[in-house]
Design an enzyme around this catalytic site. Structure first.
Site, PDB file in Angstrom:
ATOM      1  N   THR A 156      -1.316   4.748   5.994  1.00 50.75           N
ATOM      2  CA  THR A 156       0.039   4.206   6.127  1.00 50.75           C
ATOM      3  C   THR A 156       0.433   3.985   7.581  1.00 50.75           C
ATOM      4  OG1 THR A 156       2.369   4.798   5.810  1.00 50.75           O
ATOM      5  CG2 THR A 156       0.851   6.613   6.026  1.00 50.75           C
ATOM      6  N   ASP A 157       1.351   3.056   7.797  1.00 47.71           N
ATOM      7  CA  ASP A 157       1.874   2.850   9.161  1.00 47.71           C
ATOM      8  C   ASP A 157       2.777   4.008   9.600  1.00 47.71           C
ATOM      9  OD1 ASP A 157       4.097   2.337   7.569  1.00 47.71           O
ATOM     10  OD2 ASP A 157       4.557   0.380   8.452  1.00 47.71           O
ATOM     11  N   GLU A 158       3.175   4.868   8.650  1.00 47.87           N
ATOM     12  CA  GLU A 158       4.097   5.958   9.018  1.00 47.87           C
ATOM     13  C   GLU A 158       3.443   6.978   9.952  1.00 47.87           C
ATOM     14  OE1 GLU A 158       6.605   7.620   6.063  1.00 47.87           O
ATOM     15  OE2 GLU A 158       6.862   5.719   5.015  1.00 47.87           O
ATOM     16  N   TYR A 197       5.127  14.036   4.734  1.00 39.93           N
ATOM     17  CA  TYR A 197       4.234  13.012   4.158  1.00 39.93           C
ATOM     18  C   TYR A 197       3.388  12.355   5.248  1.00 39.93           C
ATOM     19  CZ  TYR A 197       2.752   8.345   2.832  1.00 39.93           C
ATOM     20  OH  TYR A 197       2.007   7.208   2.669  1.00 39.93           O
ATOM     21  N   LYS A 204      -0.735  12.368   6.045  1.00 40.90           N
ATOM     22  CA  LYS A 204      -1.586  11.178   6.118  1.00 40.90           C
ATOM     23  C   LYS A 204      -2.249  11.079   7.501  1.00 40.90           C
ATOM     24  CE  LYS A 204      -2.152   8.343   3.331  1.00 40.90           C
ATOM     25  NZ  LYS A 204      -3.127   8.254   2.200  1.00 40.90           N
TER      26      LYS A 204
END
Ligand SMILES: Cc1cn([C@H]2C[C@H](O)[C@@H](COP(=O)(O)OP(=O)(O)O[C@H]3O[C@H](CO)[C@@H](O)[C@H](O)[C@H]3O)O2)c(=O)[nH]c1=O
Length: 351
Positions: free
Chosen positions: A131-133, A157, A161
């Site tokens: 994810t870009d997060e 979260y 990741k």
């Protein structure tokens, strides 16, 4: 015949990836491993479940013994790993579950690959879908996340990741495994569990329920049609250089409140309501803790190196998405009631 393990294939993005691989590559055998949590649903794959090159296995990536036995019996040629706990709000109330599935689960898969592929690492690819997060947050402006942006996760979260991305790179460096990672922006489209902003809002508008907007609705997300993401995964799995990372995004930034106003307009039209009626459902609620302000992805490496581009304009994609939810009432009713109701309703209490 190539045998590919796709983990999390009954989830939102996973089901689109499974469908794409099963239908595009009849000479591959696709094994879909999914735990079938609240967000995993075999209804998402009804149209392809009887294809001869598709097989479903129910199981948990946290169970190392089970993962090892699966690798021993199946002799996979590659892994596309999507299984993950994915909802930021849930990670705030239950971080440990995210560490278990996203970190320990990923390490279990890496260990199995390390053990069972050790004689031919170079020929077997481990692809981690991320994810870009992991990059943290941007201020308002024009800068974007590139593949070189330093990791700076803020939610449990995104920290989980980021950690699993690091493990994948560490296994590539240490054991010389063939790995690739992609970091994608927000997805939208069919089969999205209605805890996420777009499907939750569609469902609430349909039932004349409040649309909860966190804070002032000023947060910005970069939205991509889920089938464009699945196509990017296909291209990256087959063509990316070993050890590489690719960002995936749609160059499509929207403030949450502007997106919801557009959605309300589309829903008014589709439901035959007077324009402005659905917007009255917008309700500002307490902000998400640690809420990242802005995500924006620079996907130029993917566009230039692998010739990928998003196929859909957002307005068109959003309209298609609304149509899908209105046409698939049974799917939506199923995932918001019965066994799923508890998960669905947690949305309103868990922040
Ligand atoms: C559910 C919900 C969300 N929001 C806000 C929070 C965010 O700024 C934006 C989108 O929220 P979500 O749909 O939960 O998605 P977000 O937190 O951005 O994360 C998504 O996008 C990520 C990629 O950027 C994925 O890695 C995550 O798995 C996925 O859940 O809308 C609201 O204002 N109200 C809501 O009820």
């Amino acid at each position: 015949m190539k045998k590919i393990l796709i983990t999390g294939g009954a989830g939102f993005i996973g089901s689109h990836v499974v469908r794409r691989f099963v239908t595009t590559y009849p000479d591959y055998e696709i094994v879909n491993l999914d735990k079938l949590t609240y967000a995993g649903n075999l209804e998402n794959l009804r149209d392809i479940e009887n294809q001869p090159n598709y097989k479903f296995v129910k199981g948990d990536i946290v169970d190392a013994a089970f993962i090892n036995s699966l690798f021993e019996t199946e002799a996979f040629d590659g892994v596309i790993h999507l299984a993950a706990e994915s909802h930021v709000d849930r990670s705030i109330t239950n971080p440990t579950e995210f560490v278990m599935t996203n970190v320990v689960g990923t390490v279990n898969l890496l260990n199995a690959a390390r053990t069972y592929w050790k004689d031919n690492y170079g020929e077997k690819r481990f692809y981690h879908v991320s994810t870009d997060e992991v990059y943290g947050t941007l201020g308002e402006g024009t800068d974007m996340f590139t593949e070189e942006t330093a990791y700076d996760p803020h939610s449990p979260y995104s920290a989980s990741k980021a950690s699993s991305d690091h493990f994948v790179r560490a296994y590539a460096d240490t054991y010389k495994m063939d790995t690739v990672i992609s970091n994608c922006s927000n997805n939208y489209g069919s089969y999205h569990f209605p805890e996420k902003l777009i499907p939750l809002s569609i469902n609430n508008i349909k039932h004349n329920k409040p649309i909860p907007i966190y804070g002032k609705g000023e947060n910005i997300r970069d939205w991509l049609w889920v089938e464009d993401h699945a196509r990017a995964i296909d291209v990256i799995y087959h063509q990316a250089e070993s050890g590489s990372t690719y960002n995936i995004g749609g160059h499509n930034e929207w403030k949450n409140i502007d997106l919801i106003k557009l959605l309300c307009k589309i829903m008014d039209r589709k439901l035959g309501r007077v324009e402005g009626e659905s917007e009255k459902l917008i309700t500002y609620v307490t902000d998400r803790a640690g809420h990242d302000l802005r995500y924006a992805i620079d996907a130029s490496k993917l566009e230039k190196n692998l010739n990928w581009k998003p196929s859909l304009q957002f307005e068109e994609g959003l309209e298609k998405t609304v149509d899908w939810y209105l046409e698939n009432e049974a799917w939506l009713n199923n995932v918001t009631s019965g066994n799923y109701q508890h998960y669905y309703e947690e949305q309103y209490t868990n922040r």
